[in-house]
Motif scaffolding. Structure first.
Motif: not given
Length: 296
Positions: A117, A141-142, A145-146, A242
């Protein structure tokens, strides 16, 4: 609260090293690793200890080492004090539950980090470069996030009181050798994927974690600790969201408190309120119970 074990002093045993958390004794052909209740944040050891922390870390490590024996051998000879050499027996009361009798391996000169992550220094790196340790990641992506797949991001092994530095895989190959580095990367990703899936069933997300390896009798083995709240980010699965930082079962709680202080993140450490010490201890213990089903 139980009085924490901050330091050990065993006359007759040779202290080889005192790290941020562990006291290591040289028993000749083998080592005795004692996990104290010390806690560090921002590479500074706090004045107060966290009761039972050493017990929690030792039991979680032992649990994971056992789970991973089909992937890689580990350094444990025994965690039962009754098995330890005779010179350790006078200190059995202190050692019980918080120590390991281990093989003496030659440690690799790199920390082996795997990230599933995006968080911490990885998130900062991604915001600036769109990559983590040179590994390009998808746009947008945040935080938390995974990742599409776990990534291996090694670092240097810093001296006590200094910071580890992220390095590329190519740099690790220069330090440790290409063949061993490729083997370590393969094993690290396998361990993480197995642990991530096991922890997920128990309501814990392992966001990232750090391993150490050594060479023992010509063979790569895993040493030190294994997926503890000190070497990993553990997030509760039921509150995972997330887009920002996550609550955690590790010392992030302590770090968050320290971030509210006017403190330069250098020694001496500020005093910790009893409530912060107590809550930090509870988070460590919760991780142990969730993972292993056993407490004290």
């Amino acid at each position: 609260m139980t009085t924490p074990v901050l330091n050990t002093d065993f006359p007759g045993l040779k202290l080889a090293a005192r790290g941020k958390v562990r006291d290591i004794y040289d028993l000749g052909e083998t080592l005795l690793i004692v996990t104290t209740d010390r806690i560090s944040a921002f590479d500074v050891i706090m004045n107060e200890g966290i009761p039972h922390k050493g017990y929690v870390l030792t039991q979680i490590s032992a649990y994971w080492f056992r789970q991973m024996e089909d992937i890689i051998k580990n350094h444990i000879i025994s965690t039962d004090v009754a098995d330890f050499p005779a010179e350790c027996q006078p200190y059995a009361d202190v050692l019980a539950g918080r120590s390991m009798w281990v093989k003496k391996a030659q440690p690799l000169a790199a920390e082996c980090i795997v990230r599933g992550y995006i968080s911490g220094s990885g998130w900062k790196d991604y915001q600036q470069t769109g990559a983590i340790c040179g590994i390009k990641l998808p746009e947008g992506l945040k935080e938390s996030d995974r990742l599409p797949q776990p990534i291996f991001t090694p670092s240097t092994k810093a001296e006590l009181g200094t910071h580890d530095e992220n390095i590329s895989f190519e740099q690790m190959c220069e330090i440790c050798g290409k063949e061993i580095s490729e083997k370590v990367r393969e094993v690290t990703l396998k361990i993480y994927e197995k642990a991530r899936d096991l922890a997920d069933q128990k309501g814990i997300i392992i966001a990232d974690t750090k391993f150490e390896y050594g060479i023992y009798e010509g063979e790569l083995i895993i040493i030190d600790e294994c997926m503890t709240p000190d070497s990993s980010r553990f997030w509760p699965k039921d509150s995972y969201q997330p887009g920002g930082p996550q609550p955690s079962f590790d010392k992030q709680f302590l770090r968050d408190y320290l971030e509210t202080l006017d403190w330069g993140k250098t020694a001496p450490a500020p005093p910790l309120p009893e409530e912060i010490v107590k809550k930090t201890g509870e988070k460590y213990m919760e991780a142990l119970v969730k993972l292993t089903g056993k407490g004290l």
